[in-house]
Design an enzyme around this catalytic site. Structure first.
Site: not given
Length: 748
Positions: A61, A445
């Site tokens: 942590c 595209d």
């Protein structure tokens, strides 16, 4: 594919962090702030520096990360630290002769550093969480409750209450005290330090039962929170379990033997039976089967595989036995690259996470100073009771801890990244996960994105009835001799129909027009509109027919003999079934669409009309696509770009988020795209936007909950109505609340 881009080429992204290691995982012991995953400690890196890696089981942590960063930052010769909290691995770039000094420094923080081999990046196996012994905590809880009951009864001697409380504190709080003392020695105000001060203060002012209950409740809440946060970690670690450890490999003597996948060489022949998971990437050399690719691409239906098709590690063989040639080592498989990319994605922190980090960095010292002022100023200057105001200050320390605020963003981002990976959407950072909800325009595209990228024959029309039964075979016979994609589509159609082709002699390719050849002594041409005109065989009626098809975005070729056209064939790049649904879903989400293609405007408009795209632009070069993205930015739009080719790279890089299509097995796409869609299903784009919006909503909810509940309890504390055990419930309760809220993203 999307290419790496400098920070100024993107809007509002912190690209200085893109790809920089791993963002710290949240945990119940979160510190005053979460430091960046990669920390540069010197102004300039040395050429002699080497990288050493250590496994630190206790480092899970931001608290431990901050302590390690502060400690190693003072060592001469240490230049850079790289934190991987998922695997609990620390990378240290240094110029020291050996690592003994680094190990001693980490030992002084109460953590053990286990050196890893030079080639081991620590990702081979996910670390297992240490088993928690529950009985000491259970006994401590019983002792704390007994102390409370004895105190409220008013009949028990004070020494008994103190003894029971002390037993409870020592039974479950020694770890907290140890971490708190280490943090204080290193001038770090984390939750362990604040809780140690609060419990010690309660003991010193005689609040024995409350001190005991606070420590027990804190320890219980911390364990629950740690288990909850492990779900987010395991969501990513679980990806590693998708591929089996063993594979059935053919040996030099022809025998088949099970071998550890890490030992299988590229080029080896592997057999996989029905129902087995595929252990490595490769190409099928024998057999036919259906394969469940959902773990990699997110596809809901199995995909048929035969000789020449690609297989991916982690997918499941369903129907028949397959033999495949290994194409990549275990550590370089598509699955391995996905896991590494998801881990590294946490390095590109979301804007909300950066805000929270900056806020908490200031917040904790300010709260500590306020608590100190609350304890001292009223008794000294306002005739307040020392006992009363010290108690309020201790409650304030507990309730004001920023734990819930700090963990609210990382756990949500990690859950979102893991949830997306399960769907076959590889997001390269929290910055993109959060940014997806802000898109209002999507550029696409055409070829390979909206369409299949492979031309197929869509229409045929016989113009001379004498050739009703022969036109397709004659055309295919000529087309089969050409390598042009349009010819290939006509030849493939005939093959699928089972037609027998004729022998062609005197074959010749006519550049830019078509082909010519003799069949059974007769000369035939197969070519485009231009060839028909050159041969003087065009007519107004034929022109009209060609115009109708060409306006539909189709390429038309004609079969001719010396007397005139015999038949015409239309070829087109067909639209994917998923494209129409994807565009409709994007419109429902309020996102406008524009198609950018190098094809002619007629084709562009026809395809756009078929799928419902708002606007289409044709005849575009890569620079033109980039200019279109720039113009959309100039109109204050937040633009995403979807593509699958190198010609899309400039536009992909300039867009807010660049999406690479069909990235499975493609190194470049996985490594450089902002978001990589593992298959060619465009519906993953709206799925990504919905996930981004859900993630954004949860981030906002968590911040409002964390700060709102804190504000309410701070007011209650100043009013003298709050107790320490209430403060623990307020602090840890909201922490658990935001964790569970963030984990909602992992629900299927």
């Amino acid at each position: 594919m999307n290419q790496p881009v400098s920070p100024e080429h993107k809007h509002d992204h912190d690209h200085g962090e893109k790809g920089h290691g791993h963002e710290p995982h949240a945990h119940s012991c979160c510190g005053s702030h979460a430091a960046p995953a990669k920390v540069q400690l010197t102004a300039k890196a040395s050429d002699q520096a080497r990288l050493s890696r250590f496994r630190i089981e206790a480092m899970d942590c931001p608290t431990e990360q901050t302590l390690i960063q502060d400690k190693l930052g003072k060592l001469a010769g240490v230049e850079q630290l790289e934190f991987n909290l998922i695997n609990r691995v620390l990378g240290v770039r240094h110029t020291l002769g050996d690592t003994a000094e680094i190990e001693r420094a980490i030992d002084s923080l109460g953590m053990k550093a286990e050196p890893l081999a030079a080639e081991d990046d620590g990702s081979a196996a996910a670390p297992q969480a240490a088993k928690t012994r529950w009985w000491p905590l259970a006994l401590a809880g019983v002792a704390a409750i007994a102390a409370e009951l004895a105190h409220f009864s008013g009949k028990a001697p004070e020494w008994l209450v103190a003894a029971l409380a002390l037993a409870a504190i020592l039974g479950c709080g020694l770890g907290t005290y140890k971490k708190g003392w280490i943090a204080l020695k290193n001038r770090n105000l984390n939750i362990n330090a604040l809780m140690s001060i609060a419990v010690t203060g309660a003991v010193l002012i005689g609040q024995w039962p409350e001190a005991a209950m606070v420590m027990v409740l804190f320890t219980v809440a911390e364990l629950i929170e740690a288990r909850s946060l492990d779900r987010a970690r395991n969501a990513i670690g679980g990806l590693m379990q998708l591929a089996p450890d063993m594979a059935t490999v053919q040996q030099a003597d022809g025998q088949w033997r099970e071998v550890d996948v890490r030992e299988v060489a590229i080029g080896a022949l592997v057999r996989v039976r029905p129902g087995e998971r595929i252990g490595l990437d490769g190409e099928v050399v024998s057999g036919q089967s259906s394969v469940d690719q959902a773990p990699i691409t997110g596809e809901s239906l199995p995909v048929e595989k035969t000789v020449g098709d690609k297989l991916f590690a982690g997918t499941i063989n369903q129907a028949g036995a397959l033999e495949f040639r290994v194409g990549a080592a275990a550590g370089q498989s598509t699955l391995a690259r996905i896991i590494k990319a998801v881990e590294q994605a946490q390095g590109a922190r979301a804007p909300t996470q950066r805000f929270v980090d900056q806020f908490s960095r200031i917040y904790t010292p300010v709260v500590f100073a306020v608590a100190l002022a609350v304890a001292v100023i009223p008794p000294l200057f306002m005739a307040g009771a020392w006992f009363d105001w010290i108690y309020r200050a201790l409650v304030l320390l507990v309730v004001a801890c920023p734990c819930a605020l700090v963990i609210s963003t990382p756990v949500t981002i990690v859950s979102g990244l893991a949830a997306a990976a399960r769907k076959g959407i590889l997001i390269k950072g929290g910055v993109y996960l959060e940014g997806g909800r802000k898109l209002d325009y999507l550029a696409l595209d055409k070829t390979g994105t909206i369409t299949h990228g492979k031309p197929v024959q869509t229409d045929s029309q016989v113009l001379d009835r004498l050739f009703e039964d022969r036109a397709q075979a004659l055309a295919a016979s000529l087309a089969a001799r050409s390598d042009h994609p349009v010819s290939g589509a006509i030849a493939l159609f005939a093959k699928d129909q089972g037609l027998v082709l004729n022998e062609v002699t005197e074959f010749a390719a006519l550049a830019g027009r078509g082909v010519r050849g003799d069949i059974d002594g007769q000369t035939y041409h197969l070519g485009n509109h231009r060839l028909v005109e050159e041969l003087g065989l065009c007519s107004p009626q034929l022109e009209a027919q060609l115009d109708v098809l060409e306006r539909q975005g189709k390429t038309v070729v004609l079969l001719l003999d010396r007397n005139g056209p015999l038949a015409l064939f239309a070829v087109a790049d067909t639209v994917k079934d998923s494209s129409r649904q994807a565009i409709a879903e994007l419109h429902e989400l309020g996102i406008k669409t524009v198609m950018l293609t190098g094809d002619n405007p007629h084709t562009a408009q026809a395809i756009a009309a078929q799928v419902g795209i708002d606007r289409a632009e044709g005849n575009l070069l890569p620079a033109d696509k980039l200019a279109t993205i720039e113009s959309l930015y100039a109109q204050q739009h937040r633009v995403g770009m979807v593509g699958d080719g190198i010609n899309d790279a400039p536009a992909l890089a300039r867009a807010e988020i660049g999406f690479a299509m069909a990235a499975a097995g493609t190194d470049t796409a996985i490594e450089t795209a902002d978001v990589a869609l593992m298959d060619d299903d465009l519906r993953k784009i709206p799925a990504f936007v919905r996930l981004s919006r859900q993630c954004g909503a949860i981030l906002t909810q968590n911040i409002v909950l964390a700060l709102g509940i804190k504000a309410i309890f701070l007011a209650i504390t100043f009013a003298g109505m709050a107790t320490m055990w209430m403060a623990v419930f307020a602090d840890m309760g909201v922490s658990l609340l935001v964790v569970f809220n963030g984990l909602r993203l992992l629900r299927k």
